[in-house]
Motif scaffolding. Structure first.
Motif, short mmCIF file in Angstrom:
data_model
loop_
_atom_site.label_atom_id
_atom_site.label_comp_id
_atom_site.label_asym_id
_atom_site.label_seq_id
_atom_site.Cartn_x
_atom_site.Cartn_y
_atom_site.Cartn_z
N VAL A 1 -4.19 3.68 1.06
CA VAL A 1 -5.39 3.68 0.23
C VAL A 1 -6.43 2.74 0.82
O VAL A 1 -7.61 3.08 0.92
CB VAL A 1 -5.06 3.32 -1.24
N ARG B 1 -0.25 1.60 -0.81
CA ARG B 1 -1.40 0.71 -0.90
C ARG B 1 -2.11 0.57 0.45
O ARG B 1 -3.34 0.65 0.51
CB ARG B 1 -0.98 -0.65 -1.45
N THR C 1 -4.31 3.18 -6.17
CA THR C 1 -2.98 3.57 -5.71
C THR C 1 -2.13 4.16 -6.83
O THR C 1 -1.37 5.10 -6.61
CB THR C 1 -2.26 2.36 -5.06
#
Length: 100
Positions: A53, A50, A43
């Protein structure tokens, strides 16, 4: 084109879909350069959240392009390209045989 060629093309569709996203391409290139990495480390290198990702890593994991290892509370992600490479080689071989 033969049935084998069609089946090989069809089996590659999920892999192509996973590889078609620029963020997933960035993750693959990042892992190729700096593996293994945690979600947080990945990230830090991208402009994604996050959770985003993690979502992309799940897609890559589902296609066996990345794997993870749990160490304590962290998961470390690494490239796992053997299956994808083999599938693409099979596609190339099939196309060369049936289309030439």
């Amino acid at each position: 084109m033969g049935q084998r060629a069609i089946e090989t093309f069809r089996s590659c569709i999920p892999l192509f879909q996973a590889l078609s996203d620029p963020y997933r391409q960035d993750i693959i290139l990042l892992l190729a350069d700096k593996e293994p990495l945690t979600v947080n480390e990945i990230t830090e290198h991208l402009t994604l959240s996050r959770p985003a990702v993690s979502h992309h890593l799940k897609i890559l994991r589902d296609q066996k392009l990345v794997s993870n290892v749990q160490k304590g509370t962290q998961r470390y992600y690494s490239l796992e390209l053997e299956d994808a490479t083999q599938l693409l080689k099979e596609l190339i071989d099939t196309v060369e045989i049936t289309c030439n």
